[in-house]
Design a protein around this motif. Structure first.
Motif, PDB file in Angstrom:
ATOM      1  N   ALA A 164       0.854  -1.202   0.000  1.00 33.28           N
ATOM      2  CA  ALA A 164       0.000   0.000   0.000  1.00 33.28           C
ATOM      3  C   ALA A 164       0.890   1.253   0.000  1.00 33.28           C
ATOM      4  O   ALA A 164       2.055   1.183  -0.414  1.00 33.28           O
ATOM      5  CB  ALA A 164      -0.963  -0.014   1.172  1.00 33.28           C
ATOM      6  N   ASN A 165       0.337   2.373   0.448  1.00 29.21           N
ATOM      7  CA  ASN A 165       1.100   3.625   0.446  1.00 29.21           C
ATOM      8  C   ASN A 165       1.841   3.754   1.779  1.00 29.21           C
ATOM      9  O   ASN A 165       1.216   3.968   2.824  1.00 29.21           O
ATOM     10  CB  ASN A 165       0.124   4.792   0.238  1.00 29.21           C
ATOM     11  CG  ASN A 165       0.817   6.147   0.232  1.00 29.21           C
ATOM     12  OD1 ASN A 165       2.000   6.256   0.551  1.00 29.21           O
ATOM     13  ND2 ASN A 165       0.080   7.192  -0.114  1.00 29.21           N
ATOM     14  N   THR A 166       3.162   3.631   1.745  1.00 32.45           N
ATOM     15  CA  THR A 166       3.953   3.719   2.979  1.00 32.45           C
ATOM     16  C   THR A 166       4.539   5.122   3.164  1.00 32.45           C
ATOM     17  O   THR A 166       5.523   5.315   3.865  1.00 32.45           O
ATOM     18  CB  THR A 166       5.078   2.665   3.001  1.00 32.45           C
ATOM     19  OG1 THR A 166       5.842   2.797   1.781  1.00 32.45           O
ATOM     20  CG2 THR A 166       4.539   1.251   3.091  1.00 32.45           C
ATOM     21  N   THR A 167       3.937   6.104   2.507  1.00 28.35           N
ATOM     22  CA  THR A 167       4.290   7.531   2.651  1.00 28.35           C
ATOM     23  C   THR A 167       5.784   7.755   2.372  1.00 28.35           C
ATOM     24  O   THR A 167       6.237   7.435   1.294  1.00 28.35           O
ATOM     25  CB  THR A 167       3.773   8.052   4.009  1.00 28.35           C
ATOM     26  OG1 THR A 167       2.374   7.728   4.064  1.00 28.35           O
ATOM     27  CG2 THR A 167       3.895   9.556   4.185  1.00 28.35           C
ATOM     28  N   ALA A 168       6.564   8.261   3.336  1.00 27.65           N
ATOM     29  CA  ALA A 168       7.970   8.590   3.035  1.00 27.65           C
ATOM     30  C   ALA A 168       8.808   7.352   2.730  1.00 27.65           C
ATOM     31  O   ALA A 168       9.891   7.453   2.137  1.00 27.65           O
ATOM     32  CB  ALA A 168       8.584   9.354   4.201  1.00 27.65           C
ATOM     33  N   ALA A 169       8.315   6.179   3.115  1.00 29.01           N
ATOM     34  CA  ALA A 169       9.101   4.949   2.910  1.00 29.01           C
ATOM     35  C   ALA A 169       8.919   4.367   1.514  1.00 29.01           C
ATOM     36  O   ALA A 169       9.703   3.512   1.086  1.00 29.01           O
ATOM     37  CB  ALA A 169       8.692   3.909   3.946  1.00 29.01           C
ATOM     38  N   SER A 170       7.904   4.838   0.781  1.00 32.31           N
ATOM     39  CA  SER A 170       7.537   4.151  -0.454  1.00 32.31           C
ATOM     40  C   SER A 170       8.666   4.114  -1.489  1.00 32.31           C
ATOM     41  O   SER A 170       8.939   3.072  -2.087  1.00 32.31           O
ATOM     42  CB  SER A 170       6.241   4.779  -0.984  1.00 32.31           C
ATOM     43  OG  SER A 170       6.313   5.186  -2.293  1.00 32.31           O
ATOM     44  N   ILE A 171       9.349   5.236  -1.697  1.00 35.39           N
ATOM     45  CA  ILE A 171      10.398   5.252  -2.739  1.00 35.39           C
ATOM     46  C   ILE A 171      11.636   4.440  -2.317  1.00 35.39           C
ATOM     47  O   ILE A 171      12.098   3.596  -3.102  1.00 35.39           O
ATOM     48  CB  ILE A 171      10.729   6.692  -3.168  1.00 35.39           C
ATOM     49  CG1 ILE A 171       9.530   7.235  -3.957  1.00 35.39           C
ATOM     50  CG2 ILE A 171      12.013   6.747  -4.004  1.00 35.39           C
ATOM     51  CD1 ILE A 171       9.715   8.578  -4.592  1.00 35.39           C
ATOM     52  N   PRO A 172      12.182   4.625  -1.095  1.00 34.91           N
ATOM     53  CA  PRO A 172      13.349   3.781  -0.770  1.00 34.91           C
ATOM     54  C   PRO A 172      13.013   2.286  -0.708  1.00 34.91           C
ATOM     55  O   PRO A 172      13.864   1.448  -1.023  1.00 34.91           O
ATOM     56  CB  PRO A 172      13.826   4.322   0.586  1.00 34.91           C
ATOM     57  CG  PRO A 172      12.683   5.091   1.144  1.00 34.91           C
ATOM     58  CD  PRO A 172      11.926   5.633  -0.040  1.00 34.91           C
ATOM     59  N   ILE A 173      11.781   1.933  -0.320  1.00 35.83           N
ATOM     60  CA  ILE A 173      11.394   0.507  -0.358  1.00 35.83           C
ATOM     61  C   ILE A 173      11.374   0.037  -1.812  1.00 35.83           C
ATOM     62  O   ILE A 173      11.859  -1.052  -2.139  1.00 35.83           O
ATOM     63  CB  ILE A 173      10.007   0.279   0.301  1.00 35.83           C
ATOM     64  CG1 ILE A 173      10.091   0.456   1.819  1.00 35.83           C
ATOM     65  CG2 ILE A 173       9.470  -1.127  -0.036  1.00 35.83           C
ATOM     66  CD1 ILE A 173       8.744   0.413   2.537  1.00 35.83           C
ATOM     67  N   ALA A 174      10.846   0.878  -2.704  1.00 38.87           N
ATOM     68  CA  ALA A 174      10.785   0.503  -4.132  1.00 38.87           C
ATOM     69  C   ALA A 174      12.196   0.372  -4.720  1.00 38.87           C
ATOM     70  O   ALA A 174      12.467  -0.546  -5.510  1.00 38.87           O
ATOM     71  CB  ALA A 174       9.972   1.538  -4.906  1.00 38.87           C
ATOM     72  N   ILE A 175      13.104   1.270  -4.333  1.00 43.38           N
ATOM     73  CA  ILE A 175      14.501   1.178  -4.811  1.00 43.38           C
ATOM     74  C   ILE A 175      15.095  -0.152  -4.340  1.00 43.38           C
ATOM     75  O   ILE A 175      15.764  -0.878  -5.088  1.00 43.38           O
ATOM     76  CB  ILE A 175      15.366   2.354  -4.288  1.00 43.38           C
ATOM     77  CG1 ILE A 175      14.864   3.700  -4.819  1.00 43.38           C
ATOM     78  CG2 ILE A 175      16.834   2.152  -4.667  1.00 43.38           C
ATOM     79  CD1 ILE A 175      15.590   4.912  -4.216  1.00 43.38           C
ATOM     80  N   SER A 176      14.839  -0.466  -3.079  1.00 42.62           N
ATOM     81  CA  SER A 176      15.372  -1.698  -2.499  1.00 42.62           C
ATOM     82  C   SER A 176      14.806  -2.931  -3.226  1.00 42.62           C
ATOM     83  O   SER A 176      15.547  -3.877  -3.530  1.00 42.62           O
ATOM     84  CB  SER A 176      14.970  -1.720  -1.023  1.00 42.62           C
ATOM     85  OG  SER A 176      15.830  -2.500  -0.299  1.00 42.62           O
ATOM     86  N   ASP A 177      13.511  -2.902  -3.520  1.00 44.94           N
ATOM     87  CA  ASP A 177      12.893  -4.000  -4.282  1.00 44.94           C
ATOM     88  C   ASP A 177      13.530  -4.123  -5.670  1.00 44.94           C
ATOM     89  O   ASP A 177      13.795  -5.225  -6.150  1.00 44.94           O
ATOM     90  CB  ASP A 177      11.382  -3.742  -4.464  1.00 44.94           C
ATOM     91  CG  ASP A 177      10.555  -4.333  -3.325  1.00 44.94           C
ATOM     92  OD1 ASP A 177      11.157  -4.826  -2.354  1.00 44.94           O
ATOM     93  OD2 ASP A 177       9.309  -4.297  -3.421  1.00 44.94           O
ATOM     94  N   ALA A 178      13.777  -2.968  -6.312  1.00 47.94           N
ATOM     95  CA  ALA A 178      14.384  -2.970  -7.656  1.00 47.94           C
ATOM     96  C   ALA A 178      15.773  -3.611  -7.603  1.00 47.94           C
ATOM     97  O   ALA A 178      16.161  -4.355  -8.516  1.00 47.94           O
ATOM     98  CB  ALA A 178      14.460  -1.550  -8.203  1.00 47.94           C
TER      99      ALA A 178
END
Ligand code: COA
Length: 329
Positions: free
Chosen positions: A280-294
């Motif tokens: 879901a939307n993890t607010t400030a965490a969303s982009i670094p989590i996505a980078i980590s997933d990538a």
């Protein structure tokens, strides 16, 4: 000289809340949530734990990957709207956990754009040549500020943390970045209680002022336009197009927002990262989590060009072009 991301880490709580669980106490369905947002499940932090806990776990992963000597870190920037406490800052709690010597840090409030604001701040600090190892964390415990009786907001958010290490580099890192704020959007996404305007009282609790309030349709429209306009600008001035861009990582607020923005930018499906279904939307965490997933999925390798973009409460927004500097093996 560039400011380069040299390590990444993420943390998601184990407790998974599926859409169907909301059907037990709200007038909603798994089907509605999936089709209108792309969300299938989100994570929820255990009671008694807070944002510093998740941030520390994400930083521990980042440290392990490159065997970082944590005492070399000279600044910690924590992007969050759900700090453990109003003060002291979450950055201080993190410093104390690791007992880092000779370091400073602070919390930064820019909601869903928080990580990009933190990254651009790190960029400027690295370019000042005064600082050499900066940790930027995006973390939010959204479950602590959600009204679980409000179907308009409670289904949208999840808890999590992502962290990156930023260091100087001659060849890799942030090529271009632009950010913006427009406070006229503040009435469409906000939390009225708990600050100096509406200090916590029986009245603020009764009126549920300590929870997120949102006009979803207005935010949706501004999010698509905000992320499209600023990313288009970054793409034009750096000659980036759907042939030379490897990955587009947009803030994960709604799958339809990401698809609409990326289609307008004429990007191909495989250039667009989507993981909102899981977190879901993890607010400030969303982009670094996505980078980590990538990184975990080896979607990006050294020399790839990637774009990060976000939009959030404030309104706040931004876009950042990077030449990726971590090898994928
Ligand atoms: N389950 C079932 N119905 C719901 C619902 C839910 N969880 N939430 C809202 N609805 C209803 C609404 O009450 C409305 O009913 P009505 O027509 O009888 O009034 C109907 O669904 C449509 O509402 P609408 O707001 O038009 O839906 P939408 O397609 O715009 O989706 C959001 C709603 C919130 C998912 C969407 O607007 C959104 O994602 N906005 C951006 C949010 C965001 O990203 N915020 C974070 C900061 S970037």
């Amino acid at each position: 000289m560039y400011a380069n991301i040299t390590s990444v880490g993420k943390f998601l709580p184990k407790n998974i809340i599926k859409n169907s669980e909301f059907e037990n106490f709200l007038d909603t369905t798994d089907e509605w949530i999936k089709s209108r947002t792309g969300i299938e499940e989100r994570r929820k932090l255990d009671p008694g734990k807070a944002s510093s806990y998740m941030a520390i776990k994400a930083i521990e992963k980042l440290i392990k990957k490159i065997k970082l000597d944590i005492h070399q870190v000279d600044c910690i920037i924590v992007s969050t709207i759900t700090p453990d406490m109003v003060f002291p800052s979450t950055a201080c709690l993190i410093q104390n956990y690791f007992k880092i010597k000779n370091c400073w840090g602070f919390d930064l409030s820019a909601a869903c754009s928080g990580f990009l604001f933190g990254l651009e701040t790190a960029n400027a600090l690295i370019k000042s040549k005064i600082y050499k190892k900066i940790i930027v964390v995006g973390v939010d415990t959204m479950s602590s500020i959600l009204d679980y009786q409000d179907r308009n907001t409670s289904i949208l958010f999840g808890d999590g943390a992502g962290a990156v290490l930023v260091e100087p580099s001659k060849n890799y890192g942030i090529i271009d970045c632009e950010l913006g704020v427009d406070g006229s959007g503040s009435e469409f996404l906000f939390m009225p209680g708990g600050g100096s305007l509406n200090k916590t009282s029986e009245k603020t609790l009764k009126n549920k002022m300590h929870y997120v309030k949102q006009n979803g349709a207005v935010v949706f429209k501004h999010a698509v336009k905000g992320m499209y306009d600023i990313t288009k600008k970054i793409m034009l001035r750096n000659d980036i197009n759907n042939k030379n861009l490897k990955l587009f990582i947009a803030h994960q607020a709604n799958k339809r927002i990401i698809e609409s923005t990326s289609q307008r930018l004429k990007l191909k499906k495989e250039q667009v990262l989507i993981n909102i279904n899981k977190y879901a939307n993890t607010t400030a965490a969303s982009i670094p989590i996505a980078i980590s997933d990538a990184c975990d999925k080896k979607l990006i390798k050294k020399n790839d060009k990637i774009i990060l973009t976000a939009f959030g409460a404030g309104f706040t927004w931004g876009s950042c072009l990077l030449k990726w500097g971590i090898s994928s093996d």
